[in-house]
Design a protein around this motif. Structure first.
Motif, PDB file in Angstrom:
ATOM      1  N   MET A   1       0.827  -1.194   0.000  1.00 45.27           N
ATOM      2  CA  MET A   1       0.000   0.000   0.000  1.00 45.27           C
ATOM      3  C   MET A   1       0.872   1.258   0.000  1.00 45.27           C
ATOM      4  O   MET A   1       0.491   2.259  -0.576  1.00 45.27           O
ATOM      5  CB  MET A   1      -0.916  -0.060   1.222  1.00 45.27           C
ATOM      6  N   TYR A   4       1.837   2.396  -3.534  1.00 42.09           N
ATOM      7  CA  TYR A   4       0.841   3.193  -4.254  1.00 42.09           C
ATOM      8  C   TYR A   4       0.818   4.637  -3.757  1.00 42.09           C
ATOM      9  O   TYR A   4       0.661   5.570  -4.546  1.00 42.09           O
ATOM     10  CB  TYR A   4      -0.546   2.566  -4.116  1.00 42.09           C
ATOM     11  N   LEU A   7       3.800   6.296  -5.246  1.00 32.69           N
ATOM     12  CA  LEU A   7       3.557   6.534  -6.669  1.00 32.69           C
ATOM     13  C   LEU A   7       2.705   7.790  -6.862  1.00 32.69           C
ATOM     14  O   LEU A   7       2.989   8.618  -7.739  1.00 32.69           O
ATOM     15  CB  LEU A   7       2.863   5.329  -7.301  1.00 32.69           C
ATOM     16  N   VAL A   8       1.688   7.945  -6.050  1.00 32.15           N
ATOM     17  CA  VAL A   8       0.825   9.128  -6.156  1.00 32.15           C
ATOM     18  C   VAL A   8       1.604  10.391  -5.806  1.00 32.15           C
ATOM     19  O   VAL A   8       1.525  11.395  -6.520  1.00 32.15           O
ATOM     20  CB  VAL A   8      -0.417   8.969  -5.244  1.00 32.15           C
ATOM     21  N   THR A  24      -2.298   9.377 -13.855  1.00 30.10           N
ATOM     22  CA  THR A  24      -1.422   8.522 -13.058  1.00 30.10           C
ATOM     23  C   THR A  24      -2.172   7.906 -11.887  1.00 30.10           C
ATOM     24  O   THR A  24      -1.991   6.726 -11.573  1.00 30.10           O
ATOM     25  CB  THR A  24      -0.219   9.337 -12.549  1.00 30.10           C
ATOM     26  N   VAL A  25      -3.014   8.676 -11.255  1.00 28.55           N
ATOM     27  CA  VAL A  25      -3.782   8.147 -10.127  1.00 28.55           C
ATOM     28  C   VAL A  25      -4.763   7.074 -10.601  1.00 28.55           C
ATOM     29  O   VAL A  25      -4.924   6.036  -9.946  1.00 28.55           O
ATOM     30  CB  VAL A  25      -4.510   9.286  -9.388  1.00 28.55           C
ATOM     31  N   ALA A  28      -2.751   3.917 -11.268  1.00 28.20           N
ATOM     32  CA  ALA A  28      -2.378   3.253 -10.012  1.00 28.20           C
ATOM     33  C   ALA A  28      -3.581   2.562  -9.388  1.00 28.20           C
ATOM     34  O   ALA A  28      -3.463   1.449  -8.861  1.00 28.20           O
ATOM     35  CB  ALA A  28      -1.777   4.270  -9.046  1.00 28.20           C
ATOM     36  N   PHE A  29      -4.736   3.194  -9.461  1.00 31.94           N
ATOM     37  CA  PHE A  29      -5.950   2.604  -8.898  1.00 31.94           C
ATOM     38  C   PHE A  29      -6.352   1.344  -9.658  1.00 31.94           C
ATOM     39  O   PHE A  29      -6.756   0.350  -9.061  1.00 31.94           O
ATOM     40  CB  PHE A  29      -7.085   3.636  -8.925  1.00 31.94           C
ATOM     41  N   TYR A  32      -4.145  -1.580  -8.833  1.00 28.40           N
ATOM     42  CA  TYR A  32      -4.444  -2.118  -7.512  1.00 28.40           C
ATOM     43  C   TYR A  32      -5.400  -3.313  -7.600  1.00 28.40           C
ATOM     44  O   TYR A  32      -5.343  -4.226  -6.789  1.00 28.40           O
ATOM     45  CB  TYR A  32      -5.038  -1.012  -6.642  1.00 28.40           C
TER      46      TYR A  32
END
Length: 80
Positions: A1, A4, A7-8, A24-25, A28-29, A32
């Motif tokens: 976690m 992530y 990364l954000v 980008t978000v 990443a989501f 997940y």
């Protein structure tokens, strides 16, 4: 976690624009949930390297039923 989150935060620093940061978000989501999708595929089709003939019987029957339905619709709405 934590990966992530980093990364954000790093994308917030590197993106410098709101649309690029949002892309980008979203990426990443979606990454997940890759294990969840992969686990669903395994649950649907059984174990890997399984030598059973009936392993694809149900998914294939659903596929063939859908093909028959589409063929009937095509013939019904065909103006040839």
């Amino acid at each position: 976690m934590f990966a992530y989150g980093f990364l954000v935060l790093s994308s917030l620093y590197a993106a410098q624009t709101a649309p690029r940061f949002l892309e980008t978000v979203i990426l990443a989501f979606s990454l997940y949930f890759v294990p969840v999708v992969f686990q669903g595929v395994l649950a649907a089709f059984g174990e890997w390297s399984q030598k059973r003939d009936d392993l694809m019987a149900y998914p294939m029957s659903v596929f063939l039923r859908d093909i028959r339905i589409l063929e009937k619709q095509r013939k019904l709405f065909s103006f040839d």
